[in-house]
Design a protein around this motif. Structure first.
Motif, PDB file in Angstrom:
ATOM      1  N   TYR A 199       0.740  -1.243   0.154  1.00  0.00           N
ATOM      2  CA  TYR A 199       0.160  -0.030   0.077  1.00  0.00           C
ATOM      3  C   TYR A 199       0.909   1.338  -0.033  1.00  0.00           C
ATOM      4  O   TYR A 199       2.308   1.134   0.478  1.00  0.00           O
ATOM      5  N   ILE A 200       0.289   2.285  -0.624  1.00  0.00           N
ATOM      6  CA  ILE A 200       0.998   3.724  -0.495  1.00  0.00           C
ATOM      7  C   ILE A 200       0.271   4.908   0.104  1.00  0.00           C
ATOM      8  O   ILE A 200      -1.169   4.725   0.129  1.00  0.00           O
ATOM      9  N   GLN A 201       0.769   5.969   0.751  1.00  0.00           N
ATOM     10  CA  GLN A 201       0.113   6.909   1.276  1.00  0.00           C
ATOM     11  C   GLN A 201       0.889   8.135   0.990  1.00  0.00           C
ATOM     12  O   GLN A 201       1.535   8.856   1.933  1.00  0.00           O
ATOM     13  N   PRO A 202       1.220   8.470  -0.277  1.00  0.00           N
ATOM     14  CA  PRO A 202       2.106   9.759  -0.690  1.00  0.00           C
ATOM     15  C   PRO A 202       1.260  10.841  -0.293  1.00  0.00           C
ATOM     16  O   PRO A 202       0.213  11.116   0.111  1.00  0.00           O
ATOM     17  N   VAL A 203       2.242  11.967  -0.341  1.00  0.00           N
ATOM     18  CA  VAL A 203       1.727  13.357  -0.086  1.00  0.00           C
ATOM     19  C   VAL A 203       1.751  13.973  -1.367  1.00  0.00           C
ATOM     20  O   VAL A 203       2.543  13.979  -2.336  1.00  0.00           O
ATOM     21  N   LEU A 204       0.460  14.562  -1.502  1.00  0.00           N
ATOM     22  CA  LEU A 204      -0.038  15.142  -3.186  1.00  0.00           C
ATOM     23  C   LEU A 204       0.748  16.432  -3.192  1.00  0.00           C
ATOM     24  O   LEU A 204       0.079  17.482  -2.675  1.00  0.00           O
ATOM     25  N   ASP A 205       1.873  16.657  -3.649  1.00  0.00           N
ATOM     26  CA  ASP A 205       2.345  17.988  -3.674  1.00  0.00           C
ATOM     27  C   ASP A 205       3.131  18.104  -5.133  1.00  0.00           C
ATOM     28  O   ASP A 205       3.584  19.234  -5.359  1.00  0.00           O
ATOM     29  N   GLY A 206       2.838  17.237  -6.067  1.00  0.00           N
ATOM     30  CA  GLY A 206       3.572  17.602  -7.182  1.00  0.00           C
ATOM     31  C   GLY A 206       5.028  17.398  -7.226  1.00  0.00           C
ATOM     32  O   GLY A 206       5.480  17.725  -8.451  1.00  0.00           O
ATOM     33  N   GLU A 207       5.583  17.048  -5.988  1.00  0.00           N
ATOM     34  CA  GLU A 207       6.912  17.130  -5.827  1.00  0.00           C
ATOM     35  C   GLU A 207       7.398  15.517  -5.602  1.00  0.00           C
ATOM     36  O   GLU A 207       6.523  14.796  -5.107  1.00  0.00           O
ATOM     37  N   VAL A 208       8.642  15.241  -5.913  1.00  0.00           N
ATOM     38  CA  VAL A 208       9.030  13.808  -5.558  1.00  0.00           C
ATOM     39  C   VAL A 208       9.564  14.178  -4.038  1.00  0.00           C
ATOM     40  O   VAL A 208      10.970  14.286  -3.755  1.00  0.00           O
ATOM     41  N   THR A 209       8.767  14.131  -2.955  1.00  0.00           N
ATOM     42  CA  THR A 209       9.250  14.572  -1.912  1.00  0.00           C
ATOM     43  C   THR A 209      10.122  13.791  -1.113  1.00  0.00           C
ATOM     44  O   THR A 209      11.246  13.936  -0.622  1.00  0.00           O
TER      45      THR A 209
END
Length: 354
Positions: A199-209
């Motif tokens: 599973y994934i829970q990424p931060v949506l910011d348009g960046e490769v954080t």
């Protein structure tokens, strides 16, 4: 011999006191390569002999039609100049798919033209739609579909054919169907595909954080040497996708050289029963009207999208089928995957193996 055979074949018609019209229809590019000087001496002699025969006259089709009254043609023999059949143009999966796309475009045109909507479409647009249809109805397109012929330019022919069909819809003020974004040809760019592993829970910011926020996501990477081209280079670099059991996440990375040309392009996503369109803008992205509630899209260095799984029509734990395509001014540029669908697991975090 040619003129002698014409006289023999027309003898019955002439005996009845009627004028015989003999259409002479030749392939403009392939007929003359085996003739001396590409057929010029032959044609000069042919026209000289016709001109010197008081019972013959060389005319264009238009001239002939003004001289003769029309008559009913009881039948016509179907066939072609290759094996007297249509095998090259029909029968294979690619051929049939091309004809189906063309049929749907033609039916759409006929439906719109027969509806009250037609009066609101400018004449120039109506004419353009018909012109694009007529171009797409040319036999040369299906010459290159199927197994009979090959060329390095087959992908270009494929895209041109689909572009002409897309233009029919655009001219009528309609959105071209998603199917036109994917190649009809079954030879496509090599894709590297790794399904989701967690599973994934990424931060949506348009960046490769962080490298870790998309760790475990599915990855599709198209070989840029043979991918879709726009302005001289490939556009899409990589697609990552996954879920946390509540949301579906997607990240689209573009080639660095393409970033400056992305403004105004549209990314269309089909996920289950949900469809959404994201318009790329300088330094941002806009969700087009009709996107499911609570959908998010952010674009900076990459396009990141979050979509509630509830909007896709599937139950948590069931695989989610998805497609993505890239469009510009109503014309298709690229699609991931090139054929078929991707499947994304939607299990909750606790259900994934450690």
């Amino acid at each position: 011999d040619f003129l002698h055979r014409i006289r023999e074949n027309c003898a019955g018609i002439l005996a009845e006191g009627r004028t015989a019209l003999v259409p002479v229809i030749l392939d403009g590019e392939n007929a003359w390569e085996y003739y001396e000087q590409n057929g010029r001496p032959f044609l000069r002699e042919l026209y000289r002999m016709i001109s010197s025969d008081p019972k013959m006259e060389a005319l264009t089709i238009s001239e002939a039609l003004t001289r003769l009254e029309s008559d009913h043609l009881g039948g016509i023999f179907p066939g072609s100049w290759i094996n007297a059949n249509f095998d090259i143009w029909i029968g294979s999966e690619e051929d049939n798919q091309a004809w189906e796309y063309l049929l749907r475009a033609r039916q759409t045109y006929d439906r719109v033209m027969a509806s009250p909507e037609a009066t609101s479409i400018p004449e120039q647009k109506r004419n353009l739609a018909m012109e694009e249809l007529l171009i797409a109805e040319g036999s040369d397109w299906c010459w290159w579909y199927g197994p009979e012929h090959t060329s390095e330019n087959r992908p270009e022919f494929d895209k041109l054919f689909r572009d002409h069909l897309a233009m029919v819809y655009r001219a009528l003020g309609l959105t071209p169907p998603e199917e036109l974004s994917r190649p009809i040809l079954k030879i496509t760019a090599a894709e590297y595909h790794r399904p989701p592993s967690s599973y994934i829970q990424p931060v949506l910011d348009g960046e490769v954080t962080s490298f870790f926020e998309w760790l475990g996501a599915g990855v599709v990477r198209v070989d840029g040497r043979s991918g879709a081209m726009h302005g001289g280079g490939p556009l899409i670099k990589e697609l990552r996708y996954g879920s946390d059991g509540v949301h579906f996440f997607l990240r689209l990375d573009f080639q660095e050289a393409a970033m400056a040309s992305l403004a105004g392009m549209e990314v269309r996503v089909n996920a289950g029963i949900a469809s959404l369109t994201v318009r790329l803008e300088p330094g941002g992205a806009t969700l087009e009207e009709g996107a499911p509630a609570q959908t998010q899209a952010v674009f900076r260095k990459a396009l990141e999208i979050s979509l509630p799984l509830a909007a896709t029509g599937i139950q948590c734990g069931d695989p989610l089928r998805l497609q993505l395509s890239l469009w510009h001014e109503g014309l298709p540029l690229d699609a991931v995957p090139q054929h078929g669908w991707l499947e994304c697991p939607t299990a909750e975090p606790a259900e994934w193996p450690l």
